[in-house]
Structure formats: C-alpha cells, structure tokens
Design an enzyme around this catalytic site. Sequence first.
Site, PDB file in Angstrom:
ATOM      1  N   GLY A 199      69.893  98.403  12.492  1.00  0.00           N
ATOM      2  CA  GLY A 199      68.592  98.779  13.026  1.00  0.00           C
ATOM      3  C   GLY A 199      67.627  99.090  11.895  1.00  0.00           C
ATOM      4  O   GLY A 199      68.050  99.434  10.787  1.00  0.00           O
ATOM      5  N   GLN A 237      60.087 102.026   7.605  1.00  0.00           N
ATOM      6  CA  GLN A 237      61.025 101.734   6.507  1.00  0.00           C
ATOM      7  C   GLN A 237      60.625 100.511   5.693  1.00  0.00           C
ATOM      8  O   GLN A 237      61.171 100.285   4.613  1.00  0.00           O
ATOM      9  CB  GLN A 237      62.439 101.527   7.060  1.00  0.00           C
ATOM     10  CG  GLN A 237      63.043 102.797   7.645  1.00  0.00           C
ATOM     11  CD  GLN A 237      64.454 102.540   8.127  1.00  0.00           C
ATOM     12  OE1 GLN A 237      64.652 102.073   9.236  1.00  0.00           O
ATOM     13  NE2 GLN A 237      65.429 102.823   7.287  1.00  0.00           N
ATOM     14  N   CYS A 261      71.653 105.133   6.925  1.00  0.00           N
ATOM     15  CA  CYS A 261      70.254 104.731   7.077  1.00  0.00           C
ATOM     16  C   CYS A 261      69.896 103.870   5.881  1.00  0.00           C
ATOM     17  O   CYS A 261      70.230 104.220   4.749  1.00  0.00           O
ATOM     18  CB  CYS A 261      69.368 105.979   7.117  1.00  0.00           C
ATOM     19  SG  CYS A 261      67.612 105.602   7.242  1.00  0.00           S
ATOM     20  N   LEU A 262      69.233 102.739   6.118  1.00  0.00           N
ATOM     21  CA  LEU A 262      68.912 101.825   5.018  1.00  0.00           C
ATOM     22  C   LEU A 262      67.956 102.458   4.002  1.00  0.00           C
ATOM     23  O   LEU A 262      67.869 101.993   2.875  1.00  0.00           O
ATOM     24  CB  LEU A 262      68.332 100.512   5.561  1.00  0.00           C
ATOM     25  CG  LEU A 262      69.322  99.647   6.370  1.00  0.00           C
ATOM     26  CD1 LEU A 262      68.614  98.449   6.975  1.00  0.00           C
ATOM     27  CD2 LEU A 262      70.499  99.191   5.501  1.00  0.00           C
ATOM     28  N   HIS A 320      68.276 107.400  16.470  1.00  0.00           N
ATOM     29  CA  HIS A 320      67.993 107.357  15.024  1.00  0.00           C
ATOM     30  C   HIS A 320      66.683 106.595  14.750  1.00  0.00           C
ATOM     31  O   HIS A 320      65.830 107.074  13.997  1.00  0.00           O
ATOM     32  CB  HIS A 320      69.178 106.690  14.302  1.00  0.00           C
ATOM     33  CG  HIS A 320      69.015 106.560  12.814  1.00  0.00           C
ATOM     34  ND1 HIS A 320      69.798 107.252  11.923  1.00  0.00           N
ATOM     35  CD2 HIS A 320      68.163 105.806  12.068  1.00  0.00           C
ATOM     36  CE1 HIS A 320      69.417 106.933  10.682  1.00  0.00           C
ATOM     37  NE2 HIS A 320      68.437 106.050  10.748  1.00  0.00           N
ATOM     38  N   GLU A 321      66.532 105.433  15.397  1.00  0.00           N
ATOM     39  CA  GLU A 321      65.343 104.607  15.133  1.00  0.00           C
ATOM     40  C   GLU A 321      64.078 105.226  15.727  1.00  0.00           C
ATOM     41  O   GLU A 321      63.011 105.193  15.099  1.00  0.00           O
ATOM     42  CB  GLU A 321      65.532 103.180  15.658  1.00  0.00           C
ATOM     43  CG  GLU A 321      66.708 102.411  15.044  1.00  0.00           C
ATOM     44  CD  GLU A 321      66.721 102.390  13.519  1.00  0.00           C
ATOM     45  OE1 GLU A 321      65.655 102.532  12.896  1.00  0.00           O
ATOM     46  OE2 GLU A 321      67.811 102.256  12.944  1.00  0.00           O
ATOM     47  N   HIS A 347      62.731 107.785  13.505  1.00  0.00           N
ATOM     48  CA  HIS A 347      61.944 107.235  12.388  1.00  0.00           C
ATOM     49  C   HIS A 347      60.471 107.109  12.769  1.00  0.00           C
ATOM     50  O   HIS A 347      59.586 107.326  11.943  1.00  0.00           O
ATOM     51  CB  HIS A 347      62.436 105.826  12.016  1.00  0.00           C
ATOM     52  CG  HIS A 347      63.526 105.809  10.981  1.00  0.00           C
ATOM     53  ND1 HIS A 347      63.343 106.267   9.697  1.00  0.00           N
ATOM     54  CD2 HIS A 347      64.804 105.359  11.036  1.00  0.00           C
ATOM     55  CE1 HIS A 347      64.468 106.103   9.007  1.00  0.00           C
ATOM     56  NE2 HIS A 347      65.364 105.560   9.793  1.00  0.00           N
TER      57      HIS A 347
HETATM   58 NI    NI Z   1      67.312 104.960   9.378  1.00  0.00          NI
END
Ligand code: NI
Length: 169
Positions: A45, A50, A92-93, A134-135, A138
């Site tokens: 995701g 991001q 998380c990226l 989580h997304e 963000h």
């Molecule tokens: Ni993340």
Amino acid sequence: MILKIVKYPEAVLSQPGEPVTEFNAELRKLVADMFETTYASQGVGLAAPQVGASKRVTVIDLSMGKEPKDKLVLVNPEIVFQEGKQYEEEGCLSFPDIREKVARAAKVRIRAQDERGKWFEKAADELLSRCLQHEIDHLDGMLFIFRMSALKRNLNLRKIRKMQSEGKW
Ligand code: NI
C-alpha cells in the site's frame, strides 16, 4: 513511472492531505504511478503524501500485483465503522527497515471514491483492515510510529537517527 518515496521526517508526511475534487487524467496518472511505485518497492500500500502529493489518495494491493481484482484505489476515504482490536506487525515504505507491532481495530468498514469519483463501501478484517487503517492514517498526517508505545517509538527514533548518521536513511 516510478515515483520517489519520501522518508520520515519529510514534512509532507505529517500534513493532512487535501480532499480530491477533480477526477481527471492527472488523478488517474497519479494512481497508476502509485501502483507502479508500490510494486517496485515490494509494498502492499502507498498513500499520496508518501510520493510528495498532499492529496487524499491511497492505493492498496495485498497480492502485490498478482491479482488484478485485489487492486484498491481509495480517494477521499473515511472509516465509517470499526470494532475489536488487533495487534500485529506493520512496516511503512517511508520507514525502511522499521517493523513494529501496532494496535488497530480488528474490523473496519470504509467509504471512499474510486478514481472516477464513484462512492463505494468496503468491509475488511485482518491484514486488509490493518492496511486500510495505516493508509487512511497517512492521509491525516498520522504515521505508524506515533501509534506505537512511547518505548517502542523512542527505540525506533533512535534507530532512525543512527541510520541517518551513517548515511543509510
Ligand atoms: Ni505507510
């Protein structure tokens, strides 16, 4: 096109994304690029902030590109119902090499628009529920490190500072 993923503590990650009002080719290009970037990073995701775009857009694909029906595009998403608790590991990226258990609701129901502006609802549990939370976090400028216990957060912030000083972040 593969986009550059920004890392913590880049300011855009802590800002709430702007609601999307235009469902145009530019939005569809952003969504396509976000999927490509997610797959290239072996993620499941990615949220627009991001990749430096402060917009309420996120993409999710638990199959990592293997199942077209698993591709989820969420524009202006919101959680309309949640229940229960789960406590599982997340990454998380924008936080490479950081993995930690985070408390989340067990089940959620979300409401969102697709890339053409059509509203839909989706219910999820387990990993997909966690990923949605989580997304969507963000898009509110909330990062998973701030969902950890203070002890875990401080340990991870120290780890990040050490990686930064070694030029590995
Ligand atoms: Ni993340």
